[in-house]
Enzyme design. Structure first.
Site, mmCIF file in Angstrom:
data_model
loop_
_atom_site.group_PDB
_atom_site.id
_atom_site.type_symbol
_atom_site.label_atom_id
_atom_site.label_comp_id
_atom_site.label_asym_id
_atom_site.label_seq_id
_atom_site.Cartn_x
_atom_site.Cartn_y
_atom_site.Cartn_z
ATOM 1 N N ILE A 153 0.708 -0.983 0.218
ATOM 2 C CA ILE A 153 0.118 0.352 0.160
ATOM 3 C C ILE A 153 0.819 1.173 0.262
ATOM 4 C CG2 ILE A 153 -1.412 1.342 1.316
ATOM 5 C CD1 ILE A 153 -2.803 -1.183 2.397
ATOM 6 N N SER A 231 -4.007 3.285 8.316
ATOM 7 C CA SER A 231 -3.322 1.877 8.363
ATOM 8 C C SER A 231 -4.271 1.200 9.801
ATOM 9 C CB SER A 231 -1.928 1.373 8.311
ATOM 10 O OG SER A 231 -1.118 -0.026 8.199
ATOM 11 N N ARG A 232 -3.865 1.062 11.431
ATOM 12 C CA ARG A 232 -4.797 0.361 12.375
ATOM 13 C C ARG A 232 -4.298 2.469 12.989
ATOM 14 N NH1 ARG A 232 -6.187 -2.519 9.227
ATOM 15 N NH2 ARG A 232 -6.090 -4.919 9.302
ATOM 16 N N ASP A 256 -9.743 6.366 8.222
ATOM 17 C CA ASP A 256 -9.815 5.438 8.188
ATOM 18 C C ASP A 256 -9.758 4.570 9.110
ATOM 19 O OD1 ASP A 256 -11.019 4.263 6.218
ATOM 20 O OD2 ASP A 256 -10.361 3.224 6.044
ATOM 21 N N GLU A 261 -12.679 1.711 17.101
ATOM 22 C CA GLU A 261 -13.273 1.252 16.669
ATOM 23 C C GLU A 261 -14.415 0.078 16.439
ATOM 24 O OE1 GLU A 261 -10.583 1.553 12.461
ATOM 25 O OE2 GLU A 261 -11.166 -0.978 12.314
ATOM 26 N N GLN A 294 -12.605 2.398 5.305
ATOM 27 C CA GLN A 294 -13.376 1.989 4.483
ATOM 28 C C GLN A 294 -12.183 1.654 3.156
ATOM 29 O OE1 GLN A 294 -15.840 5.681 3.748
ATOM 30 N NE2 GLN A 294 -15.682 5.326 1.704
ATOM 31 N N PHE A 296 -10.434 -0.584 2.116
ATOM 32 C CA PHE A 296 -10.530 -1.560 1.501
ATOM 33 C C PHE A 296 -11.637 -1.571 0.004
ATOM 34 C CE2 PHE A 296 -14.079 -3.650 2.841
ATOM 35 C CZ PHE A 296 -13.674 -3.350 4.213
HETATM 36 P P1 NAD Z 1 2.728 -4.597 3.661
HETATM 37 O O1 NAD Z 1 3.011 -6.112 4.565
HETATM 38 O O2 NAD Z 1 2.263 -5.054 2.193
HETATM 39 O O3 NAD Z 1 3.576 -3.692 4.146
HETATM 40 C C1 NAD Z 1 4.156 -3.179 5.599
HETATM 41 C C2 NAD Z 1 5.403 -2.575 5.463
HETATM 42 O O4 NAD Z 1 5.459 -2.086 6.901
HETATM 43 C C3 NAD Z 1 7.188 -3.465 5.229
HETATM 44 O O5 NAD Z 1 7.415 -3.063 3.971
HETATM 45 C C4 NAD Z 1 7.219 -3.537 6.968
HETATM 46 O O6 NAD Z 1 8.397 -3.533 6.296
HETATM 47 C C5 NAD Z 1 6.675 -2.453 7.086
HETATM 48 N N1 NAD Z 1 6.410 -2.335 8.087
HETATM 49 C C6 NAD Z 1 6.314 -4.019 9.436
HETATM 50 N N2 NAD Z 1 7.181 -2.826 10.382
HETATM 51 C C7 NAD Z 1 7.228 -1.511 10.777
HETATM 52 C C8 NAD Z 1 8.409 -0.709 11.502
HETATM 53 N N3 NAD Z 1 8.408 -0.445 13.246
HETATM 54 N N4 NAD Z 1 8.688 0.789 10.909
HETATM 55 C C9 NAD Z 1 8.145 1.392 9.345
HETATM 56 N N5 NAD Z 1 7.724 0.418 8.699
HETATM 57 C C10 NAD Z 1 7.078 -0.889 9.358
HETATM 58 O O7 NAD Z 1 1.118 -4.064 4.161
HETATM 59 P P2 NAD Z 1 -0.027 -3.350 2.954
HETATM 60 O O8 NAD Z 1 -0.358 -4.321 2.472
HETATM 61 O O9 NAD Z 1 1.257 -2.725 2.092
HETATM 62 O O10 NAD Z 1 -0.907 -3.352 4.149
HETATM 63 C C11 NAD Z 1 -0.468 -2.048 5.146
HETATM 64 C C12 NAD Z 1 -1.248 -2.298 6.152
HETATM 65 O O11 NAD Z 1 -2.486 -1.389 5.918
HETATM 66 C C13 NAD Z 1 -2.023 -3.098 6.483
HETATM 67 O O12 NAD Z 1 -0.844 -3.540 7.817
HETATM 68 C C14 NAD Z 1 -3.194 -2.616 7.529
HETATM 69 O O13 NAD Z 1 -2.802 -2.643 8.944
HETATM 70 C C15 NAD Z 1 -3.347 -2.235 6.815
HETATM 71 N N6 NAD Z 1 -4.448 -2.082 6.092
HETATM 72 C C16 NAD Z 1 -5.666 -0.666 5.990
HETATM 73 C C17 NAD Z 1 -6.811 -1.328 4.671
HETATM 74 C C18 NAD Z 1 -8.061 0.163 4.970
HETATM 75 O O14 NAD Z 1 -9.630 -0.276 4.865
HETATM 76 N N7 NAD Z 1 -7.864 0.755 5.438
HETATM 77 C C19 NAD Z 1 -7.145 -1.960 4.481
HETATM 78 C C20 NAD Z 1 -6.115 -2.837 3.780
HETATM 79 C C21 NAD Z 1 -4.629 -3.196 5.001
#
Ligand code: NAD
Length: 329
Positions: A153, A231-232, A256, A261, A294, A296
């Site tokens: 992402i 993200s979270r 988001d 939540e 939302q 996703f």
């Molecule tokens: P991903 O695993 O492809 O990428 C996560 C990145 O974060 C990796 O490159 C990892 O090395 C890095 N990371 C881990 N620990 C870290 C730290 N301490 N400091 C900095 N970087 C760090 O995941 P993604 O698919 O890109 O998703 C990222 C996040 O988005 C998910 O974990 C999820 O929480 C969130 N997400 C949100 C929604 C939404 O609807 N809002 C949907 C999907 C995912």
């Protein structure tokens, strides 16, 4: 296999039913908790979402009821006690990548709305108010955008912002070679905080990233910074962020996701008294924009979520779990 879906909505039923050929699916609206655990009786697996709490107690009860697989229909898995699942021999699968563009583009939507105030303009014009007073935004072109977490992402987001003509800075535990070859600079987190006009969080919630944005990190930012979190919720110390909004350190907040939540998001409380004072305080700021998880929510992402989850279940049944989608086997 018989699979019980928890926290399911009409769109889960629509997309999973559209692509299902092999499994017997039952959709429960209730979240999976100790209180609702008896619903799993007679099912081989559960399919859960981001706010179902699969802690050690719940997992133990799943094992007692002979559940063999937990299928997450999401990417993040911070809500599942993986050790407990392993100890009870329950497989855990997820959907590691479903349209990263959906979430990246939603982060951009938050930025654009906060900046150009299109939500306010829409309401004004509908009421016959064509004044531009207090709608001033800023050019994204030339601004510095900090991306924390450059996985799927974060990478998609970084490219979009580069397309706007922004200077993109990145921080991750690992350098992303695709971004480096596109000329995006990886810097230390403190430097990213100090230099960015906009900061967008794209790392998972882990013990290391829990409350990554706190009073100390906020202190390192420029005045009037825009903070975006798709993200979270746990990445942000909400109380500290409220203080930073009050004293102008943060100029804008777009989220988001929200730490608490699970009690609210994905449900309609429009006729209820919301008890979460922190969320209500956030909503009182004119420079805060909140959406209810939302990011996703696109046709493409929902299709992929359904297809990958159903494939995960078939793979499990055939004893051929896919390495990239399996957390515990
Ligand atoms: P991903 O695993 O492809 O990428 C996560 C990145 O974060 C990796 O490159 C990892 O090395 C890095 N990371 C881990 N620990 C870290 C730290 N301490 N400091 C900095 N970087 C760090 O995941 P993604 O698919 O890109 O998703 C990222 C996040 O988005 C998910 O974990 C999820 O929480 C969130 N997400 C949100 C929604 C939404 O609807 N809002 C949907 C999907 C995912």
């Amino acid at each position: 296999m018989k699979i019980a879906f928890f926290s399911s909505k009409s769109y889960d039923k629509t997309f999973f039913s559209r692509y299902n050929t092999f499994q017997e699916l039952r959709f429960f609206e209730s979240p999976l908790t100790l209180e609702s655990i008896d619903l799993v009786n007679g099912y081989d697996g559960v399919c859960v979402f981001v706010n179902d709490q699969l802690n050690a107690e719940v997992i133990e009860q799943l094992a007692v009821r002979h559940v063999k697989i937990i299928a997450l229909r999401c990417a993040g898995f911070n809500n599942v006690d993986l050790q407990a699942a392993k100890a009870h021999g329950i497989a855990v699968v997820r959907v590691p990548a479903y349209s990263p563009h959906a979430v990246a583009e939603h982060a951009v939507a938050l930025i654009m709305t906060l900046n150009r105030k299109t939500h306010k303009a829409y309401n004004r014009v509908r009421e016959g108010n064509f004044s531009l007073e207090r709608l001033t935004g800023f050019d994204l072109y030339g601004k510095t955008v900090g991306v924390v977490g450059t996985g799927k992402i974060g990478e998609a987001f970084a490219f979009i912002m580069k397309g706007f003509g922004c200077k993109v800075l990145a921080y991750d535990l690992y350098t992303n070679p695709v971004l480096v070859s596109a000329g995006i600079q990886f810097v230390e987190l403190d430097e990213l905080f100090a230099q960015s006009d906009i900061i967008s969080l794209h790392c998972p919630l882990t013990p290391q990233t829990n409350r990554l944005i706190n009073s100390e990190s906020l202190e390192k930012m420029k005045p009037n910074t825009m903070l975006i979190n798709t993200s979270r919720g746990g990445l942000i110390d909400t109380k500290a962020v409220i203080n930073a909004l009050k004293n102008g350190k943060l100029g804008y907040l777009g989220i988001d996701v929200y730490e608490q939540e699970a009690d609210l998001f994905f449900n309609d409380f429009s006729e209820s008294i919301i008890q979460d004072d922190m969320l209500m305080r956030l909503m009182s700021f004119p420079n805060v924009l909140i959406t209810a998880h939302q990011g996703f929510f696109t046709e493409e992402a929902l299709t992929q979520i359904a297809q990958v989850t159903l494939q995960n279940l078939v793979d499990f049944e055939q004893g051929q779990l896919n390495e990239t989608t399996t957390l515990v086997n």
